[in-house]
Motif scaffolding. Structure first.
Motif, mmCIF file in Angstrom:
data_model
loop_
_atom_site.group_PDB
_atom_site.id
_atom_site.type_symbol
_atom_site.label_atom_id
_atom_site.label_comp_id
_atom_site.label_asym_id
_atom_site.label_seq_id
_atom_site.Cartn_x
_atom_site.Cartn_y
_atom_site.Cartn_z
ATOM 1 N N MET A 41 72.107 23.228 -13.465
ATOM 2 C CA MET A 41 71.755 24.586 -14.296
ATOM 3 C C MET A 41 72.788 24.726 -15.226
ATOM 4 S SD MET A 41 70.912 26.963 -11.028
ATOM 5 C CE MET A 41 72.484 26.286 -10.118
ATOM 6 N N VAL A 42 72.549 24.666 -16.541
ATOM 7 C CA VAL A 42 73.485 24.660 -17.801
ATOM 8 C C VAL A 42 73.436 26.060 -18.153
ATOM 9 C CG1 VAL A 42 73.802 24.010 -19.943
ATOM 10 C CG2 VAL A 42 72.603 22.427 -18.472
ATOM 11 N N SER A 43 74.650 26.770 -17.617
ATOM 12 C CA SER A 43 74.973 28.084 -18.008
ATOM 13 C C SER A 43 75.898 28.328 -18.903
ATOM 14 C CB SER A 43 75.465 28.768 -16.544
ATOM 15 O OG SER A 43 76.135 29.970 -16.852
ATOM 16 N N LEU A 44 75.572 29.173 -19.887
ATOM 17 C CA LEU A 44 76.427 29.631 -21.021
ATOM 18 C C LEU A 44 76.727 31.089 -21.004
ATOM 19 C CD1 LEU A 44 74.507 28.067 -24.255
ATOM 20 C CD2 LEU A 44 76.749 27.235 -23.232
ATOM 21 N N CYS A 45 77.056 31.465 -19.840
ATOM 22 C CA CYS A 45 77.629 32.789 -19.516
ATOM 23 C C CYS A 45 78.747 32.604 -18.529
ATOM 24 C CB CYS A 45 76.923 33.886 -19.020
ATOM 25 S SG CYS A 45 76.055 33.583 -17.320
ATOM 26 N N HIS A 46 79.535 31.222 -18.067
ATOM 27 C CA HIS A 46 80.407 31.228 -17.413
ATOM 28 C C HIS A 46 81.688 31.661 -17.773
ATOM 29 C CE1 HIS A 46 81.177 29.531 -13.401
ATOM 30 N NE2 HIS A 46 82.286 28.750 -13.714
ATOM 31 N N GLY A 47 81.940 31.763 -19.076
ATOM 32 C CA GLY A 47 83.016 32.208 -19.832
ATOM 33 C C GLY A 47 83.339 33.931 -19.522
ATOM 34 N N GLY A 56 72.502 35.926 -12.076
ATOM 35 C CA GLY A 56 71.598 34.844 -11.524
ATOM 36 C C GLY A 56 70.239 35.118 -11.108
ATOM 37 N N ALA A 57 70.156 36.418 -10.317
ATOM 38 C CA ALA A 57 68.815 36.622 -9.711
ATOM 39 C C ALA A 57 67.641 36.847 -11.031
ATOM 40 C CB ALA A 57 69.333 38.123 -9.277
ATOM 41 N N LEU A 58 68.087 37.092 -12.033
ATOM 42 C CA LEU A 58 67.215 37.253 -13.324
ATOM 43 C C LEU A 58 67.189 35.904 -13.985
ATOM 44 C CD1 LEU A 58 68.256 40.523 -14.649
ATOM 45 C CD2 LEU A 58 66.330 40.390 -13.408
ATOM 46 N N ALA A 59 68.259 35.453 -14.056
ATOM 47 C CA ALA A 59 68.410 34.194 -14.982
ATOM 48 C C ALA A 59 67.519 32.850 -14.422
ATOM 49 C CB ALA A 59 69.585 33.535 -15.582
ATOM 50 N N LEU A 60 67.600 32.899 -12.849
ATOM 51 C CA LEU A 60 67.400 31.686 -12.211
ATOM 52 C C LEU A 60 65.808 31.693 -12.182
ATOM 53 C CD1 LEU A 60 70.198 31.256 -9.362
ATOM 54 C CD2 LEU A 60 69.456 29.691 -11.287
ATOM 55 N N ARG A 114 63.494 28.077 -15.992
ATOM 56 C CA ARG A 114 64.100 26.881 -15.976
ATOM 57 C C ARG A 114 64.584 26.326 -17.471
ATOM 58 N NH1 ARG A 114 63.856 28.415 -11.787
ATOM 59 N NH2 ARG A 114 63.241 27.890 -9.887
ATOM 60 N N GLY A 115 65.003 25.329 -17.375
ATOM 61 C CA GLY A 115 65.489 24.527 -18.620
ATOM 62 C C GLY A 115 65.892 25.319 -19.758
ATOM 63 N N ILE A 116 65.609 25.069 -20.930
ATOM 64 C CA ILE A 116 66.050 25.720 -22.116
ATOM 65 C C ILE A 116 66.071 27.220 -21.966
ATOM 66 C CG2 ILE A 116 63.810 25.696 -23.283
ATOM 67 C CD1 ILE A 116 67.375 25.441 -24.693
ATOM 68 N N TYR A 117 65.037 27.773 -21.271
ATOM 69 C CA TYR A 117 65.021 29.188 -21.018
ATOM 70 C C TYR A 117 65.996 29.759 -20.116
ATOM 71 C CZ TYR A 117 60.208 28.259 -22.726
ATOM 72 O OH TYR A 117 59.085 27.732 -23.670
ATOM 73 N N PHE A 118 66.701 28.765 -19.117
ATOM 74 C CA PHE A 118 67.729 29.324 -18.235
ATOM 75 C C PHE A 118 69.011 29.385 -19.269
ATOM 76 C CE2 PHE A 118 71.520 28.048 -15.805
ATOM 77 C CZ PHE A 118 71.395 29.302 -14.936
ATOM 78 N N ILE A 119 69.004 28.447 -20.018
ATOM 79 C CA ILE A 119 70.150 28.271 -20.973
ATOM 80 C C ILE A 119 70.213 29.616 -21.814
ATOM 81 C CG2 ILE A 119 71.388 27.143 -22.798
ATOM 82 C CD1 ILE A 119 70.223 24.389 -21.471
ATOM 83 N N MET A 120 68.916 29.826 -22.488
ATOM 84 C CA MET A 120 68.996 31.074 -23.293
ATOM 85 C C MET A 120 69.294 32.299 -22.610
ATOM 86 S SD MET A 120 68.851 29.583 -26.257
ATOM 87 C CE MET A 120 68.733 31.114 -27.119
ATOM 88 N N ALA A 121 68.741 32.376 -21.267
ATOM 89 C CA ALA A 121 68.791 33.549 -20.544
ATOM 90 C C ALA A 121 70.386 33.960 -20.233
ATOM 91 C CB ALA A 121 67.990 33.552 -19.416
ATOM 92 N N THR A 122 71.202 32.682 -20.037
ATOM 93 C CA THR A 122 72.561 32.871 -19.554
ATOM 94 C C THR A 122 73.347 33.255 -20.936
ATOM 95 O OG1 THR A 122 72.907 30.653 -19.660
ATOM 96 C CG2 THR A 122 72.277 31.561 -17.585
ATOM 97 N N LEU A 123 72.899 32.649 -21.737
ATOM 98 C CA LEU A 123 73.773 32.892 -23.060
ATOM 99 C C LEU A 123 73.447 34.455 -23.636
ATOM 100 C CD1 LEU A 123 74.848 32.105 -25.897
ATOM 101 C CD2 LEU A 123 72.845 31.529 -26.664
ATOM 102 N N PRO A 161 65.400 26.770 0.776
ATOM 103 C CA PRO A 161 65.252 27.824 0.020
ATOM 104 C C PRO A 161 65.878 27.540 -1.452
ATOM 105 C CG PRO A 161 66.816 28.248 1.525
ATOM 106 C CD PRO A 161 66.184 26.974 1.765
ATOM 107 N N VAL A 162 65.274 27.076 -2.487
ATOM 108 C CA VAL A 162 66.029 26.685 -3.646
ATOM 109 C C VAL A 162 66.494 27.700 -4.456
ATOM 110 C CG1 VAL A 162 65.409 25.637 -5.968
ATOM 111 C CG2 VAL A 162 64.465 24.632 -3.821
ATOM 112 N N PHE A 163 65.864 28.981 -4.622
ATOM 113 C CA PHE A 163 66.426 30.066 -5.239
ATOM 114 C C PHE A 163 67.694 30.715 -4.754
ATOM 115 C CE2 PHE A 163 66.596 34.674 -6.036
ATOM 116 C CZ PHE A 163 66.575 34.628 -7.470
ATOM 117 N N ARG A 164 67.630 30.657 -3.461
ATOM 118 C CA ARG A 164 68.804 31.319 -2.580
ATOM 119 C C ARG A 164 69.927 30.223 -2.819
ATOM 120 N NH1 ARG A 164 67.992 31.806 3.481
ATOM 121 N NH2 ARG A 164 65.984 32.467 2.924
ATOM 122 N N ILE A 165 69.724 29.044 -2.477
ATOM 123 C CA ILE A 165 70.627 27.923 -2.862
ATOM 124 C C ILE A 165 71.250 28.025 -4.130
ATOM 125 C CG2 ILE A 165 70.969 25.515 -2.680
ATOM 126 C CD1 ILE A 165 68.866 25.363 -0.403
#
Length: 337
Positions: free
Chosen positions: A56-62, A103-107, A110-119, A208-212
């Motif tokens: 999961m490529v996250s752009l909100c970790h900072g 995470g509950a919303l961004a997860l 998937r893919g590019i949409y997850f990256i954009m959501a975390t950004l 339970p993929v989402f929970r993990i």
């Protein structure tokens, strides 16, 4: 090509001994530099739990890194230092809640949409502190007193002392490495990587993929929060820029540079990138341009990161020809691959 375990352990032991002895020989400036590098190494290693092991490529970790610093600043009295026993758990609780919500919303994407959501979430944190007067807006907020580590009225550790702070940063890095290594080697880590490699198969096996993924996302954010808390204490200042997307992007570069398939890869990536910056900016005027060229070249030459270079240098050459770890076997696999 299999790295020699004995040689790798010896190298890590030597690095640990050198880190323990560094305050005895290094000037204060270098103690501050290595303390900063160790804290950012924690954030990079925690991001790798999400990116490398979770896919999961996250752009909100900072943002989680900076948020912990803001909690410390807001919880610190103006006339004395905040107690570490209360302010650190408070900072980590705020970070954990924020990460759980994000995470509950961004997860759910998937893919590019997850990256954009975390950004987008990262930028929301940035503009909240930048455009409101909650913590002095774009001017940032100062922390005038270091957090106090006091037991029964006795100050256990003086974080204002550069040597003491260095050892706290080192202990935090070692703790983070142990926690991440334990998670990766546990059934939880196996399930996280199974979901990364084949989500549908993991679901069919009952994981339970989402929970993990959400758990990994929150745990990584909490580790980043620990580093952010002590980083704010080290510099005595927090600004909205610490939550910006460029911080997350820099952390991602550290992960890629070090290697995403190991726990220690991002740690070495963080030290390599910060060390490169330190050398270039003291000798070259337009050092950012040179840094970019060098990083791009390293990524092309070492697609597996610095960990791949370590595997090449510390290859186990004791294995007989044709067995795993031997040059002939490796070459054969590469040829047929």
């Amino acid at each position: 090509m299999k790295a020699s375990p004995a040689l790798a352990r010896a190298l890590l032991a030597a690095l640990l001994i050198a880190a323990l002895l560094l305050p005895m020989i290094a000037p204060t400036y270098y103690l501050q530099f290595f303390a900063k590098a160790m804290l950012l190494a924690i954030v990079a290693a925690s991001l790798n739990l999400v990116v490398g092991f979770g896919g999961m490529v996250s752009l909100c970790h900072g943002a989680f890194f900076g948020l912990a610093g803001y909690v410390l600043a807001l919880a610190s009295p103006s006339s004395s230092g905040a107690s570490l026993w209360t302010s650190l758990p408070l900072a980590l609780l705020v970070v954990a809640v924020a990460a759980a919500l994000v995470g509950a919303l961004a997860l759910r994407t998937r893919g590019i949409y997850f990256i954009m959501a975390t950004l987008a979430f990262g930028e929301m944190f940035f503009y909240f502190f930048h455009d409101t007067r909650v913590a002095n807006g774009s001017d940032g907020i100062y922390i005038y007193f270091e957090p106090e580590i006091v037991i029964a009225g006795w100050r256990l550790v003086d974080l204002g002392n550069k040597t003491s702070f260095y050892y706290v940063a080192l202990a935090s890095l070692l703790l983070a490495i142990i926690v991440i290594s334990t998670l990766v080697r546990s059934p939880f880590g196996a399930a996280l990587m199974a979901a990364r490699d084949n989500e549908q198969r993991a679901r069919s096996l009952g994981f339970p993929v989402f929970r993990i993924r959400l758990t990994a996302f929150v745990l990584a954010a909490v580790l980043a929060g620990i580093a952010g808390y002590f980083s704010a204490s080290q510099f005595g200042f927090v600004a909205p820029q610490t939550l910006g997307w460029h911080v997350s992007a820099t952390l991602l570069i550290m992960v890629v540079l070090g290697g995403m398939k190991s726990v220690l890869g991002p740690v070495f990536g963080a030290f390599a990138l910060l060390g490169l910056e330190e050398i270039l900016k003291s000798n070259i005027e337009h050092w950012k341009l040179i840094e970019g060229v060098i990083v791009i070249a390293l990524v092309f030459m070492l697609p597996g990161g610095l960990q791949h270079l370590a595997q090449l240098v510390f290859a186990d050459r004791r294995a007989p020809a044709g067995q795993p770890g031997s040059g002939a076997s490796s070459a054969g696999r590469q040829h047929h691959g």
